[in-house]
Design a protein around this motif. Sequence first.
Motif, PDB file in Angstrom:
ATOM      1  N   MET A   1       0.667  -1.328  -0.037  1.00 48.52           N
ATOM      2  CA  MET A   1       0.084  -0.079   0.160  1.00 48.52           C
ATOM      3  C   MET A   1       0.919   1.415  -0.035  1.00 48.52           C
ATOM      4  SD  MET A   1      -3.009   1.011   2.442  1.00 48.52           S
ATOM      5  CE  MET A   1      -4.407   1.075   1.324  1.00 48.52           C
ATOM      6  N   PHE A   2       2.035   1.241   0.826  1.00 46.67           N
ATOM      7  CA  PHE A   2       2.923   2.402   0.801  1.00 46.67           C
ATOM      8  C   PHE A   2       3.241   2.517  -0.728  1.00 46.67           C
ATOM      9  CE2 PHE A   2       7.265   3.753   1.426  1.00 46.67           C
ATOM     10  CZ  PHE A   2       6.880   5.045   1.947  1.00 46.67           C
ATOM     11  N   VAL A   3       3.869   1.543  -1.116  1.00 46.33           N
ATOM     12  CA  VAL A   3       4.426   1.726  -2.835  1.00 46.33           C
ATOM     13  C   VAL A   3       3.288   2.355  -3.508  1.00 46.33           C
ATOM     14  CG1 VAL A   3       5.639   0.502  -4.411  1.00 46.33           C
ATOM     15  CG2 VAL A   3       6.382  -0.017  -2.002  1.00 46.33           C
ATOM     16  N   GLN A   4       2.132   1.979  -3.676  1.00 46.56           N
ATOM     17  CA  GLN A   4       1.210   2.333  -4.229  1.00 46.56           C
ATOM     18  C   GLN A   4       1.064   3.819  -4.054  1.00 46.56           C
ATOM     19  OE1 GLN A   4      -2.096  -0.289  -3.580  1.00 46.56           O
ATOM     20  NE2 GLN A   4      -1.193  -1.910  -4.992  1.00 46.56           N
ATOM     21  N   SER A   5       0.989   4.237  -2.902  1.00 50.63           N
ATOM     22  CA  SER A   5       0.763   5.860  -2.602  1.00 50.63           C
ATOM     23  C   SER A   5       1.966   6.643  -3.274  1.00 50.63           C
ATOM     24  CB  SER A   5       0.693   6.116  -1.316  1.00 50.63           C
ATOM     25  OG  SER A   5       1.965   5.888  -0.710  1.00 50.63           O
ATOM     26  N   LEU A   6       3.218   6.042  -3.759  1.00 54.89           N
ATOM     27  CA  LEU A   6       4.288   6.765  -4.268  1.00 54.89           C
ATOM     28  C   LEU A   6       4.301   6.639  -5.771  1.00 54.89           C
ATOM     29  CD1 LEU A   6       7.120   5.317  -1.893  1.00 54.89           C
ATOM     30  CD2 LEU A   6       6.004   7.811  -1.745  1.00 54.89           C
ATOM     31  N   LEU A   7       3.388   5.759  -6.272  1.00 56.94           N
ATOM     32  CA  LEU A   7       3.414   5.486  -7.617  1.00 56.94           C
ATOM     33  C   LEU A   7       2.098   6.274  -8.545  1.00 56.94           C
ATOM     34  CD1 LEU A   7       3.932   1.689  -7.785  1.00 56.94           C
ATOM     35  CD2 LEU A   7       5.747   3.359  -8.567  1.00 56.94           C
ATOM     36  N   PRO A   8       2.570   7.653  -8.913  1.00 56.99           N
ATOM     37  CA  PRO A   8       1.672   8.303  -9.594  1.00 56.99           C
ATOM     38  C   PRO A   8       1.185   7.514 -10.962  1.00 56.99           C
ATOM     39  CG  PRO A   8       3.457   9.515  -9.287  1.00 56.99           C
ATOM     40  CD  PRO A   8       3.867   8.299  -8.668  1.00 56.99           C
ATOM     41  N   LEU A   9       0.428   8.040 -11.673  1.00 60.92           N
ATOM     42  CA  LEU A   9       0.324   7.546 -13.137  1.00 60.92           C
ATOM     43  C   LEU A   9       1.449   7.280 -14.155  1.00 60.92           C
ATOM     44  CD1 LEU A   9      -3.233   9.371 -13.783  1.00 60.92           C
ATOM     45  CD2 LEU A   9      -2.797   7.002 -12.949  1.00 60.92           C
ATOM     46  N   GLY A  10       2.270   8.263 -13.604  1.00 62.01           N
ATOM     47  CA  GLY A  10       3.602   8.358 -14.626  1.00 62.01           C
ATOM     48  C   GLY A  10       4.887   7.484 -14.214  1.00 62.01           C
ATOM     49  N   ILE A  14      11.276  10.035  -7.693  1.00 56.72           N
ATOM     50  CA  ILE A  14      12.184  10.027  -6.648  1.00 56.72           C
ATOM     51  C   ILE A  14      11.755  10.924  -5.634  1.00 56.72           C
ATOM     52  CG2 ILE A  14      14.681  10.635  -6.122  1.00 56.72           C
ATOM     53  CD1 ILE A  14      14.138   7.686  -7.581  1.00 56.72           C
ATOM     54  N   GLY A  15      11.028  12.348  -5.919  1.00 55.98           N
ATOM     55  CA  GLY A  15      10.749  13.182  -5.072  1.00 55.98           C
ATOM     56  C   GLY A  15       9.752  12.670  -4.086  1.00 55.98           C
ATOM     57  N   ASN A  16       8.948  11.809  -4.772  1.00 57.23           N
ATOM     58  CA  ASN A  16       7.647  11.286  -3.901  1.00 57.23           C
ATOM     59  C   ASN A  16       8.198  10.500  -2.814  1.00 57.23           C
ATOM     60  OD1 ASN A  16       5.856  12.602  -5.309  1.00 57.23           O
ATOM     61  ND2 ASN A  16       5.391  10.797  -6.380  1.00 57.23           N
ATOM     62  N   VAL A  17       9.170   9.684  -3.187  1.00 57.99           N
ATOM     63  CA  VAL A  17      10.071   8.645  -2.114  1.00 57.99           C
ATOM     64  C   VAL A  17      10.869   9.586  -1.162  1.00 57.99           C
ATOM     65  CG1 VAL A  17      11.991   6.930  -1.862  1.00 57.99           C
ATOM     66  CG2 VAL A  17      10.185   6.865  -3.849  1.00 57.99           C
ATOM     67  N   TRP A  18      11.421  10.555  -1.703  1.00 57.44           N
ATOM     68  CA  TRP A  18      12.151  11.294  -0.545  1.00 57.44           C
ATOM     69  C   TRP A  18      11.436  11.920   0.442  1.00 57.44           C
ATOM     70  CZ3 TRP A  18      16.299  12.382   1.955  1.00 57.44           C
ATOM     71  CH2 TRP A  18      16.492  13.842   2.205  1.00 57.44           C
ATOM     72  N   THR A  19      10.262  12.681  -0.092  1.00 60.09           N
ATOM     73  CA  THR A  19       9.141  13.071   0.918  1.00 60.09           C
ATOM     74  C   THR A  19       8.686  12.220   1.779  1.00 60.09           C
ATOM     75  OG1 THR A  19       8.661  14.963  -0.929  1.00 60.09           O
ATOM     76  CG2 THR A  19       7.142  14.537   0.905  1.00 60.09           C
ATOM     77  N   ALA A  20       8.315  10.948   1.376  1.00 58.63           N
ATOM     78  CA  ALA A  20       7.837  10.091   2.242  1.00 58.63           C
ATOM     79  C   ALA A  20       8.846   9.573   3.170  1.00 58.63           C
ATOM     80  CB  ALA A  20       7.233   8.822   1.370  1.00 58.63           C
ATOM     81  N   ILE A  21      10.153   9.411   2.915  1.00 55.14           N
ATOM     82  CA  ILE A  21      11.068   8.808   3.906  1.00 55.14           C
ATOM     83  C   ILE A  21      11.785   9.861   4.805  1.00 55.14           C
ATOM     84  CG2 ILE A  21      11.509   6.634   2.436  1.00 55.14           C
ATOM     85  CD1 ILE A  21      14.083   7.852   1.855  1.00 55.14           C
ATOM     86  N   ARG A  22      11.979  11.118   4.496  1.00 54.32           N
ATOM     87  CA  ARG A  22      12.722  11.963   5.049  1.00 54.32           C
ATOM     88  C   ARG A  22      11.996  12.309   6.564  1.00 54.32           C
ATOM     89  NH1 ARG A  22      13.084  17.907   3.768  1.00 54.32           N
ATOM     90  NH2 ARG A  22      11.150  18.771   3.466  1.00 54.32           N
TER      91      ARG A  22
END
Length: 95
Positions: A1-10, A14-22
Amino acid sequence: MFVQSLLPLGGLKIGNVWTAIRIVNEEVMWHKIVWFSMRVSKHSLLAWMSILNRLPTSDRMQRMGIRIANCCLLCGSDQETRNHLFVECSYSKQV
Protein backbone atom coordinates in the motif's frame (compact mmCIF):
# COMPACT_ATOMS: atom_id res chain seq x y z
CA MET A 1 0.00 0.00 0.00
CA PHE A 2 2.87 2.40 0.84
CA VAL A 3 4.51 1.79 -2.55
CA GLN A 4 1.23 2.35 -4.38
CA SER A 5 0.87 5.77 -2.74
CA LEU A 6 4.28 6.70 -4.18
CA LEU A 7 3.38 5.58 -7.69
CA PRO A 8 1.53 8.29 -9.56
CA LEU A 9 0.24 7.53 -13.07
CA GLY A 10 3.62 8.37 -14.64
CA GLY A 11 5.56 5.85 -12.50
CA LEU A 12 7.80 6.07 -9.47
CA LYS A 13 9.03 9.59 -8.73
CA ILE A 14 12.18 10.07 -6.65
CA GLY A 15 10.78 13.27 -5.16
CA ASN A 16 7.79 11.34 -3.80
CA VAL A 17 10.07 8.72 -2.22
CA TRP A 18 12.26 11.44 -0.66
CA THR A 19 9.23 13.24 0.76
CA ALA A 20 7.88 9.99 2.20
CA ILE A 21 11.08 8.82 3.93
CA ARG A 22 12.75 12.02 5.13
CA ILE A 23 12.41 13.37 8.63
CA VAL A 24 11.49 17.04 8.68
CA ASN A 25 13.05 19.00 11.55
CA GLU A 26 12.99 22.66 12.43
CA GLU A 27 15.52 24.78 10.56
CA VAL A 28 18.60 25.48 12.67
CA MET A 29 19.92 29.01 13.08
CA TRP A 30 23.16 28.30 11.17
CA HIS A 31 21.38 26.84 8.13
CA LYS A 32 21.94 29.81 5.78
CA ILE A 33 25.60 30.14 6.79
CA VAL A 34 26.34 26.59 5.60
CA TRP A 35 23.75 25.86 2.88
CA PHE A 36 23.47 28.91 0.60
CA SER A 37 23.03 28.99 -3.19
CA MET A 38 26.62 29.82 -4.27
CA ARG A 39 28.35 27.48 -1.80
CA VAL A 40 31.28 25.18 -2.49
CA SER A 41 29.88 21.79 -1.53
CA LYS A 42 33.01 20.46 0.16
CA HIS A 43 33.27 23.64 2.28
CA SER A 44 29.63 23.34 3.31
CA LEU A 45 30.11 19.69 4.24
CA LEU A 46 33.19 20.53 6.34
CA ALA A 47 31.37 23.39 8.08
CA TRP A 48 28.32 21.19 8.73
CA MET A 49 30.43 18.37 10.17
CA SER A 50 32.36 20.87 12.31
CA ILE A 51 29.23 22.45 13.75
CA LEU A 52 27.81 19.02 14.60
CA ASN A 53 31.22 17.86 15.96
CA ARG A 54 31.36 14.95 13.49
CA LEU A 55 34.86 15.50 12.10
CA PRO A 56 37.08 12.39 12.23
CA THR A 57 39.44 13.83 14.84
CA SER A 58 41.65 11.53 16.90
CA ASP A 59 39.52 11.90 20.04
CA ARG A 60 36.36 10.77 18.19
CA MET A 61 38.14 7.94 16.37
CA GLN A 62 39.52 6.62 19.66
CA ARG A 63 36.00 6.61 21.14
CA MET A 64 34.94 4.52 18.13
CA GLY A 65 37.63 1.98 19.00
CA ILE A 66 40.11 2.95 16.28
CA ARG A 67 43.69 2.86 17.52
CA ILE A 68 45.33 6.11 16.44
CA ALA A 69 47.88 8.58 17.81
CA ASN A 70 46.36 10.91 20.39
CA CYS A 71 48.25 14.11 19.55
CA CYS A 72 47.44 16.80 17.01
CA LEU A 73 49.09 16.15 13.64
CA LEU A 74 49.61 19.88 13.07
CA CYS A 75 51.33 21.00 16.29
CA GLY A 76 52.05 17.68 18.03
CA SER A 77 51.39 19.05 21.49
CA ASP A 78 47.75 18.48 22.51
CA GLN A 79 44.98 15.99 21.83
CA GLU A 80 43.36 16.49 18.43
CA THR A 81 39.76 17.66 18.97
CA ARG A 82 37.51 19.93 16.93
CA ASN A 83 38.06 22.83 19.31
CA HIS A 84 41.80 22.27 19.37
CA LEU A 85 42.08 22.25 15.57
CA PHE A 86 40.04 25.41 14.99
CA VAL A 87 40.77 27.48 18.13
CA GLU A 88 43.63 26.24 20.29
CA CYS A 89 46.25 24.76 17.93
CA SER A 90 49.39 26.90 17.67
CA TYR A 91 49.87 25.92 14.01
CA SER A 92 46.29 26.85 13.11
CA LYS A 93 46.70 30.21 14.84
CA GLN A 94 49.76 30.99 12.70
CA VAL A 95 48.01 30.02 9.48
